[in-house]
Design a protein around this motif. Structure first.
Motif, short mmCIF file in Angstrom:
data_model
loop_
_atom_site.label_atom_id
_atom_site.label_comp_id
_atom_site.label_asym_id
_atom_site.label_seq_id
_atom_site.Cartn_x
_atom_site.Cartn_y
_atom_site.Cartn_z
N TYR A 197 0.72 -1.26 -0.08
CA TYR A 197 0.09 0.06 -0.08
C TYR A 197 0.82 1.17 -0.03
O TYR A 197 0.54 2.31 -0.50
CB TYR A 197 -0.97 -0.14 1.16
CG TYR A 197 -1.67 -1.20 1.50
CD1 TYR A 197 -2.52 -1.45 0.08
CD2 TYR A 197 -1.97 -2.07 2.44
CE1 TYR A 197 -3.37 -2.77 0.04
CE2 TYR A 197 -2.94 -3.17 2.42
CZ TYR A 197 -3.69 -3.51 1.44
OH TYR A 197 -4.32 -4.61 1.41
N GLU A 198 1.78 1.22 0.66
CA GLU A 198 2.97 2.50 0.83
C GLU A 198 3.33 2.62 -0.39
O GLU A 198 3.47 3.97 -1.07
CB GLU A 198 4.10 2.11 1.74
CG GLU A 198 3.56 2.32 3.14
CD GLU A 198 4.56 2.19 4.25
OE1 GLU A 198 4.43 2.74 5.23
OE2 GLU A 198 5.47 1.04 4.00
N ARG A 199 3.82 1.56 -1.30
CA ARG A 199 4.32 1.97 -2.77
C ARG A 199 2.87 2.50 -3.61
O ARG A 199 3.45 3.34 -4.55
CB ARG A 199 4.58 0.43 -3.39
CG ARG A 199 5.99 0.10 -3.02
CD ARG A 199 6.44 -0.97 -3.89
NE ARG A 199 5.63 -2.35 -3.66
CZ ARG A 199 5.77 -3.14 -2.94
NH1 ARG A 199 6.97 -2.96 -2.18
NH2 ARG A 199 5.24 -4.30 -2.91
N LEU A 200 1.85 2.34 -3.24
CA LEU A 200 0.83 3.15 -3.82
C LEU A 200 0.32 4.55 -3.32
O LEU A 200 -0.53 4.99 -3.69
CB LEU A 200 -0.41 2.17 -3.91
CG LEU A 200 -0.21 0.87 -4.82
CD1 LEU A 200 -1.35 -0.13 -4.46
CD2 LEU A 200 -0.16 1.23 -6.27
N GLY A 201 0.92 4.69 -2.40
CA GLY A 201 1.00 6.38 -1.82
C GLY A 201 -0.04 6.24 -0.76
O GLY A 201 -0.35 7.47 -0.11
N PHE A 202 -0.22 5.09 0.11
CA PHE A 202 -0.81 5.26 1.27
C PHE A 202 0.19 5.53 2.51
O PHE A 202 1.29 5.03 2.40
CB PHE A 202 -1.64 3.84 1.48
CG PHE A 202 -2.96 3.72 0.97
CD1 PHE A 202 -4.12 3.87 1.32
CD2 PHE A 202 -2.68 3.11 -0.81
CE1 PHE A 202 -5.10 4.01 0.21
CE2 PHE A 202 -3.93 2.99 -1.64
CZ PHE A 202 -5.04 3.22 -0.83
N LYS A 203 -0.31 6.31 3.50
CA LYS A 203 0.29 6.55 4.54
C LYS A 203 -0.23 6.08 5.69
O LYS A 203 -1.44 5.97 6.05
CB LYS A 203 0.49 8.07 4.74
CG LYS A 203 1.35 8.74 3.66
CD LYS A 203 1.76 10.16 3.86
CE LYS A 203 2.88 10.68 2.97
NZ LYS A 203 2.23 10.49 1.35
N LYS A 204 0.71 5.57 6.62
CA LYS A 204 0.11 5.02 8.10
C LYS A 204 -0.56 6.15 8.87
O LYS A 204 0.00 7.11 8.98
CB LYS A 204 1.11 4.59 8.86
CG LYS A 204 1.73 3.16 8.19
CD LYS A 204 2.87 2.41 9.02
CE LYS A 204 3.39 1.16 7.97
NZ LYS A 204 4.35 0.70 8.77
N ALA A 205 -1.80 5.86 9.32
CA ALA A 205 -2.48 7.13 10.18
C ALA A 205 -2.27 6.51 11.79
O ALA A 205 -1.80 7.24 12.50
CB ALA A 205 -3.80 7.15 9.73
#
Ligand code: COA
Length: 288
Positions: A112-120
């Motif tokens: 997911y991080e590679r697709l631009g998602f960031k941990k909240a």
């Protein structure tokens, strides 16, 4: 070559089989409901005419949600999960979604991080077993059965706290679990509500939403759910956001035990405009 196509009703059994293998605890009806929420936004990956994976979305206007991403074990590590995610993101962005959320298993976070998602923040999972009791549950006069005609005002209340309109989710859950839905009111004002998805030997709590800092009301709602089941050894599951410290303390004080956690991640402009302190229990990882 992998082809991505729209998921149809005939694919529900394949999805169910995958969720069973992953031990995610979904029923067939859960998957049918997810498909009903977003009939054009759920996708199947096919390789040589064989189904090899799927992903589901839900569009809440400016907020979108992605879940139920699974690839057949023998086809993993070849980019199919990424391809399905790209299709889901593209679908939601075309609908005008500005923020996309999901609950990630630890191992899937790099994808997911590679697709631009960031941990909240962490999305915690808690469980406890019910015990049959002989006492009559204390009737809290503020807690009432949630009726269908409460839903119109309730969805407005929910939208302020969740950060988006979830009318079709709440209606559909109420249709399926009407006798396990409760609302807390004081002087006609809604303070909170809870839905218990009670199936044969399991209760999945959520949504469980309250005005922030109304901890006593949140507790009374959860107690009502558990006490009205009144059977032995029913597993009760609830997903709580680590950002809501009151909710975490509350479930721990009621004897719930923590299971492996997920990570709530967002992609896009900002996190949803809701109030995390009012979200005591999530609906489900695939819907937020
Ligand atoms: C997550 C999943 C769909 C990825 O599918 P895939 O086709 O292998 O994905 P890709 O080939 O595009 O990307 C591989 C990435 O998947 C993730 N991954 C690898 N093994 C995984 C596992 N057992 N569980 C979850 N994610 C995993 C990693 O981020 C990996 O990237 P890395 O190799 O750089 O670490 C697949 O592993 C799966 O079905 N896992 C079980 C169900 C699951 O955990 N779903 C996600 C829930 S949030």
């Amino acid at each position: 070559m992998v082809k991505i196509r729209q998921l149809r009703r005939q694919d529900v059994d394949y999805v169910l089989q995958n969720t069973k293998r992953e031990q995610w605890g979904h029923t067939k009806r859960d998957i049918e409901r997810c498909l009903q929420y977003e009939p054009n936004g759920c996708f199947i990956a096919e390789h040589e005419n064989q189904k090899v994976g799927h992903v589901f979305t839900v569009n809440y206007d400016k907020l979108g949600w992605i879940g139920l991403l699974i690839v057949n074990p023998e086809h993993r590590g070849k980019g199919i999960g990424t391809q399905l995610m790209k299709k889901a993101i593209q679908y939601l962005e075309k609908k005008g979604t500005k923020t996309i959320g999901l609950d990630a298993e630890q191992k899937a976070a790099p994808l997911y991080e590679r697709l631009g998602f960031k941990k909240a923040y962490d999305s915690l999972r808690f469980t406890k077993q019910t015990q049959k009791h002989t006492w009559i549950p204390t009737q809290t006069k503020n807690i009432l059965p949630l009726k269908r005609n409460d839903l119109k005002t309730l969805t407005k209340f929910d939208a302020k706290i969740f950060g988006a309109n979830r009318t079709r989710i709440l209606q559909s859950l109420h249709d399926d679990y009407a006798e396990y839905c409760w609302i807390a009111k004081r002087n006609q004002k809604t303070l909170g509500y809870i839905i218990n998805r009670k199936d044969d030997n399991v209760c999945r709590i959520g949504p469980w939403v309250c005005r922030p800092k109304h901890i006593e009301t949140a507790k009374a709602l959860l107690e009502t759910c558990i006490e009205t089941v009144n059977e032995n050894s029913i597993e009760v599951h609830v997903g709580v956001l680590a950002a809501n410290l009151d909710a975490v303390a509350l479930v721990e004080s009621m004897g719930f035990v923590q299971r492996p956690r997920s990570i709530r991640m967002f992609k896009g402009e900002t996190a949803p405009k809701g109030d995390t302190l009012g979200v005591y229990g999530i609906v489900a990882p695939e819907t937020g």
